[in-house]
Design an enzyme around this catalytic site. Sequence first.
Site, short mmCIF file in Angstrom:
data_model
loop_
_atom_site.label_atom_id
_atom_site.label_comp_id
_atom_site.label_asym_id
_atom_site.label_seq_id
_atom_site.Cartn_x
_atom_site.Cartn_y
_atom_site.Cartn_z
N GLU A 288 13.74 17.40 1.38
CA GLU A 288 13.17 16.92 0.11
C GLU A 288 14.18 17.27 -0.96
O GLU A 288 14.35 18.43 -1.32
CB GLU A 288 11.80 17.58 -0.13
CG GLU A 288 10.98 16.91 -1.22
CD GLU A 288 11.31 17.42 -2.60
OE1 GLU A 288 12.00 16.67 -3.34
OE2 GLU A 288 10.91 18.54 -2.93
N GLU B 238 20.93 14.23 -11.82
CA GLU B 238 19.73 15.03 -12.03
C GLU B 238 20.07 16.23 -12.91
O GLU B 238 20.91 17.06 -12.56
CB GLU B 238 19.16 15.52 -10.70
CG GLU B 238 17.85 16.25 -10.85
CD GLU B 238 17.27 16.69 -9.51
OE1 GLU B 238 16.10 16.40 -9.24
OE2 GLU B 238 18.01 17.34 -8.74
N GLY C 179 21.30 30.33 5.03
CA GLY C 179 21.05 28.92 5.33
C GLY C 179 22.01 28.38 6.37
O GLY C 179 21.64 27.54 7.19
N CYS D 208 11.78 17.93 -9.49
CA CYS D 208 12.51 16.83 -8.85
C CYS D 208 11.86 15.48 -9.15
O CYS D 208 12.53 14.46 -9.08
CB CYS D 208 12.59 17.06 -7.34
SG CYS D 208 10.99 17.31 -6.53
N GLY E 249 17.90 36.09 0.64
CA GLY E 249 19.35 36.06 0.74
C GLY E 249 19.93 34.77 0.21
O GLY E 249 19.21 33.84 -0.18
N GLY F 101 21.79 31.22 0.14
CA GLY F 101 21.72 30.04 0.99
C GLY F 101 22.99 29.81 1.78
O GLY F 101 22.94 29.37 2.93
N LYS G 253 13.38 31.21 4.34
CA LYS G 253 14.45 31.67 3.47
C LYS G 253 14.16 31.10 2.09
O LYS G 253 14.60 30.00 1.75
CB LYS G 253 15.81 31.19 3.98
CG LYS G 253 17.01 32.05 3.55
CD LYS G 253 17.23 32.16 2.06
CE LYS G 253 17.78 30.89 1.46
NZ LYS G 253 18.07 31.08 -0.01
#
Length: 450
Positions: free
Chosen positions: A223, A357, A185, A257, A179, A181, A148
């Site tokens: 991650e 972040e 997901g 990241c 699609g 999440g 995904k």
Amino acid sequence: MDIINPSDESLIGKVILGNEQDIEAAIVAASAALPSFSQTSREQRMDYLQRLHNALMERLGDLQEATTTEYGATVQRSRWSNQYAAETFLYFKDILKDFPFERRIGQSDIALVPVGVTGIMTAWNANSGSISVKLAAAIAAGCTVVIKPSEMSALQSQVLAECFDRAGLPAGVINMVHGRGDILGTVLSAHPAVSKILFTGSTAVGKIIAHNAVETMKRVTLELSGKSPNIILDDADLNTAIPMAVNAAFMNSGQACIAGSRLLVPEGALPEVKNILLKTMTTQVVGNPKEEHTVIGPMASKKQFERIQHYIKLGMDEGAEVLIGGLGKPDGLLDGFYVKPTIFTGVSNRMTIAQEEIFGPVLAVISYKTEEEAIAIANDTPYGLHAYISSSNMERAQKVAAQINAGRVAINTIYHDALAPFGGFKQSGVGREGGIYGLEEQLEPKVIIS
């Protein structure tokens, strides 16, 4: 969903988003393919990995074009990231050559067996590489997958899917569904037929996935976010370390990241650091990502552009000094999601721009008085993905590195070691990707006592 070119905000396509039935069909296909694929030989899987590499290499130009057009990556970044994606399959092929799937411990025979159907969910900032490192580990282990990808990476993922099809693996081994999440997901992370989740994205979403996964005791590799410190020790060569620090902060247009978004410098060196930062910024050309001289392209979307503006304003409101950059778009770049690369000085580590972040070209410069204080500031974050250190004394740098709570610490470099494990401490994730550690995350030890 409309696909927008972030360089000029033009409509370049549409993607049809899958629903619960689509992802369910993919899981059924992966489940049906698992019994035979999990029994393939080491040699067969090495051949499949070679085929996947070859298929990506055949379409490398198309992948690069899609990455630059759809995402806004500079041509240098798109070349590196897609070449890395293709080479990842060769890394795992090489690991398979001598990997010990059977071991003897005490009175027991240990077999490392495939964990099962694996759900792969990836972010939009490193589409081909993030998918490939997860897929390569799964194929090497003998797992089937349902991918995904981010719906914002539809054009790139389309080319990848065509490559995977071209590689000619058995039907059902690799499945991909576009699609949202929150829809797909949710199914992937809760479905009882899925044994493993590999996810790259924000910590906030990672927590939701982990919560869903625990109901069926899925194995997870997450991650997640980072707020990486870059410590310039007082013996560092500033003329080398500061330009490298800018590159670490603004890599992939700051949408990384592992971006070194907190620059920790000795208090006494701050005036010189500011001068070198300003000089270095003259080389950080913002513009059309298809032009070779461009270093920083547009943000990936309007939402991302607005996010960066929000954080720049927060930094100003909380009292940080704008050394360069600020609100708005760069001169001459009114069309497209371009931001002014921004460096703040006078930053306290308690400020929002030092704790959250941002995921854009925004660098927070924080001064420190002692080495101990620098280490304390570096660790004063909920994250622990990556860190950087610059020093002319490697022994000293190694001692500092040992005290930093991060999954990776780079000393005098921004090099990425694809064979070493990648992942974070604290809220930067669970588990590791890459190399032998990434392979082992796709395996379960099965004990036969005789």
